[in-house]
Each structure stands twice: as C-alpha cells, then as structure tokens.
Write an enzyme that holds these catalytic residues in place. Structure first.
Site, PDB file in Angstrom:
ATOM      1  CE  LYS A  15      -4.315  -2.879   2.299  1.00 58.80           C
ATOM      2  NZ  LYS A  15      -4.761  -2.510   3.592  1.00 58.80           N
ATOM      3  CD  GLN A  55      -3.363  -4.677   6.153  1.00 61.57           C
ATOM      4  OE1 GLN A  55      -4.002  -2.866   6.105  1.00 61.57           O
ATOM      5  NE2 GLN A  55      -4.351  -5.905   6.258  1.00 61.57           N
ATOM      6  CG  ASP A  76      -9.102   0.719   5.374  1.00 61.20           C
ATOM      7  OD1 ASP A  76      -9.313   0.059   3.551  1.00 61.20           O
ATOM      8  OD2 ASP A  76      -8.781   0.831   6.007  1.00 61.20           O
TER       9      ASP A  76
HETATM   10  N1  GUN Z   1      -7.198  -6.369   6.317  1.00 64.44           N
HETATM   11  C1  GUN Z   1      -7.931  -6.747   5.528  1.00 64.44           C
HETATM   12  N2  GUN Z   1      -7.818  -6.175   4.407  1.00 64.44           N
HETATM   13  C2  GUN Z   1      -7.969  -5.142   4.795  1.00 64.44           C
HETATM   14  C3  GUN Z   1      -8.789  -3.488   4.730  1.00 64.44           C
HETATM   15  O1  GUN Z   1      -9.394  -3.627   3.276  1.00 64.44           O
HETATM   16  N3  GUN Z   1      -8.271  -2.343   5.022  1.00 64.44           N
HETATM   17  C4  GUN Z   1      -7.402  -2.384   6.381  1.00 64.44           C
HETATM   18  N4  GUN Z   1      -6.820  -1.155   6.991  1.00 64.44           N
HETATM   19  N5  GUN Z   1      -7.020  -3.880   7.248  1.00 64.44           N
HETATM   20  C5  GUN Z   1      -7.389  -4.622   5.972  1.00 64.44           C
END
Ligand code: GUN
Length: 283
Positions: free
Chosen positions: A53, A97, A120
C-alpha cells in the site's frame, strides 16, 4: 462468450488517473496527498499488504508515512497515534491494518480515526453515510468491485445479487453499494439454509467466504456475473479464489479471475479514496 473481467488492467487505469489527480493536487496546493499506514504487530500477510500500500502510494506521487508498532503496544498508544495523525496536516488518509492484536479494541481504534481521514471507510460515521446514500469513503474491496462493473458496463439494476460472506470489510458494504445500484441483494453466511440453491438463483455472485473453490460450476446460473474476492493458497502453492474458475467460466457471462481480478482493485481504490479525501480537505 464469457468476459474475463481484468482487475489488473482496471487497477492500472485507476492508478494512472490517481497519479494525474495527485499531480494536479500538488500543483494547486503545494503539497502531495498524504497516506498514513499503521501496522501493529508482525502478521506476515499484513506486513506485505501494508508495504504494498505504501509503495503504491509513493508511486503515484503521494506523501506516504508508515508506522509499525510492536505487537504488545498498549491500546492507549495506538489510539494516541491515530489522534496524532488526525491532527497531522500532511495526512489526508489514515489506514490501520486489520486484524489488530487481541488486546486492542478494533472498534475503538476505527472510531478514533477522523471520518474525514478514513481511507478505508470503516469508521461508523462513514458506514452510516454509506447506508444513507450520502457521500463517504467506502471500503476499498467492494468499491473496487463497482469500478470493475463500471469498466465493463455491467448494469446490476434489477439483478438478483447474492453476496456470500457478511464481513464489515466486504459483504456488508458490498450489499449497500449494490442496493444503491438497484440490485435486489441477498447476503448469505455460514448459517444460510440451502446455500447452493440461493446461489443458483443469482444473476450476480460476490464470493467472499475465504474457502477455496467453494462456489462450484453447478451453482452458477447460465449467464451470471461472478465476482471472486477470495485469495486462497492451494497445497501446490498456486493461488485460487472462492470460485471454481474453470467450471464457473463455462456458464458465467462475466467472471473475475484469481489472481488478477478483484485483488489488484483494493490498493488502487485505496489510493483513489485518499485522493478524494485530500481534495475534500483542500490545503
Ligand atoms: N485487512 C484486510 N483487508 C483490509 C482492508 O481493506 N483494510 C484494512 N485496514 N485492513 C484490512
């Protein structure tokens, strides 16, 4: 003819648009859109995701800051970091995350992210906005799926859409997005009765269960659109989705492969979300 929905290509197009948007934003404001990624602990998959990311953000011209906290970081310190990032003028989007270590209350941490910096779309304020049909950042995987639908001009209006999986990250926001596009939505889960029959009635299937080849060819209605969120590693090391791709592709009108389908859209959509948040915040 079955259309293979190319998420890799669609993600590339999105990233190119975001890169242009970042350049224009930087030109206008004198600062780049900023993403802060927070990782707590040493989950290897999360470490890879967060690294990717950050790399993708940098590549399209964003300011990118990464905070890696030890697994035993007290909840109060995680919350303090989030609040600090809320106040940091260089940061437009914050991503914590998931999953977080067990001693940290995930709901509390997500609620602490400013809704205006919620990359998110997980903050309850933004979840509420989504369900009310108001503008809001939306969870990246389901929003990315709608970008694929747009790219291939698939209109879901009136379709019987079946989502398998009711997670906060995929199933629930996917339901809101498809409903907004006038699909009739059924959200299934582990306790759904006669699940194969429910899937067989679907014009559109979103598979987000996390079980390799769960959706078999006989569950796919002739002409259905199949969107596969799963990424599972088989014993021989190869990746496969939640759908038996070969068998499903024989019946589907359109289908996403794994890899190269929904997966690449998640990061591209995150970048698009951050740019949108930056543009809303302005300088
Ligand atoms: N863990 C699995 N998918 C995601 C996501 O799209 N965002 C975040 N922050 N954590 C995740």
């Amino acid at each position: 003819m079955t259309t293979i929905l190319d998420g890799k290509l669609t993600a590339k197009e999105v990233r190119a648009r975001v890169k242009e948007g970042c350049a224009a934003f930087t030109e206008k404001t004198g600062r780049a859109p900023g993403l802060a990624v927070v990782l707590v602990g040493d989950d290897p998959a999360s470490a890879i995701y967060t690294r990717n990311k950050g790399k993708a953000a940098k590549k399209c011209g964003m300011y990118d800051v990464h905070h890696h906290l030890p697994a035993d970081t007290p909840e109060a310190d995680v919350l303090a970091l989030v609040r600090e990032l809320n106040e940091d003028a260089r940061v437009d989007g914050i991503l914590v995350q998931l999953p977080l270590p067990g001693h940290v209350d995930t709901d509390k941490v997500i609620a602490a992210i400013s809704p205006e910096k919620d990359a998110d779309g997980f903050n309850p304020v933004n979840v509420g906005r989504l369900w009310l049909g108001q503008p809001a950042p939306v969870a990246c995987t389901p929003l990315g799926i709608t970008t694929i639908l747009d790219r291939y001009e698939i209109d879901v209006k009136g379709m019987n859409a079946v989502i398998i999986g009711r997670s906060n990250i995929v199933g629930k926001p996917m339901a809101a997005l498809l409903m907004r596009r006038h699909a009739t939505v059924t959200v299934c889960h582990s306790r759904t009765k006669d699940l194969p029959d429910v899937i067989r009635a679907a014009d559109l299937i979103v598979a987000a269960i996390g079980r390799a080849k769960f959706v078999t060819g006989d569950m796919v209605k002739e002409g259905a659109v199949v969107l596969d969120v799963g990424i599972n590693r088989l014993e021989d090391g190869t990746l496969c989705g939640d759908v038996d791709f070969e068998a499903a592709a024989e019946r589907a009108s359109a289908i996403t492969p794994v890899p190269g389908g929904v997966g690449p859209m998640t990061i591209a959509t995150l970048l698009a979300n951050v740019l949108t948040l930056a543009e809303a915040r302005g300088e």
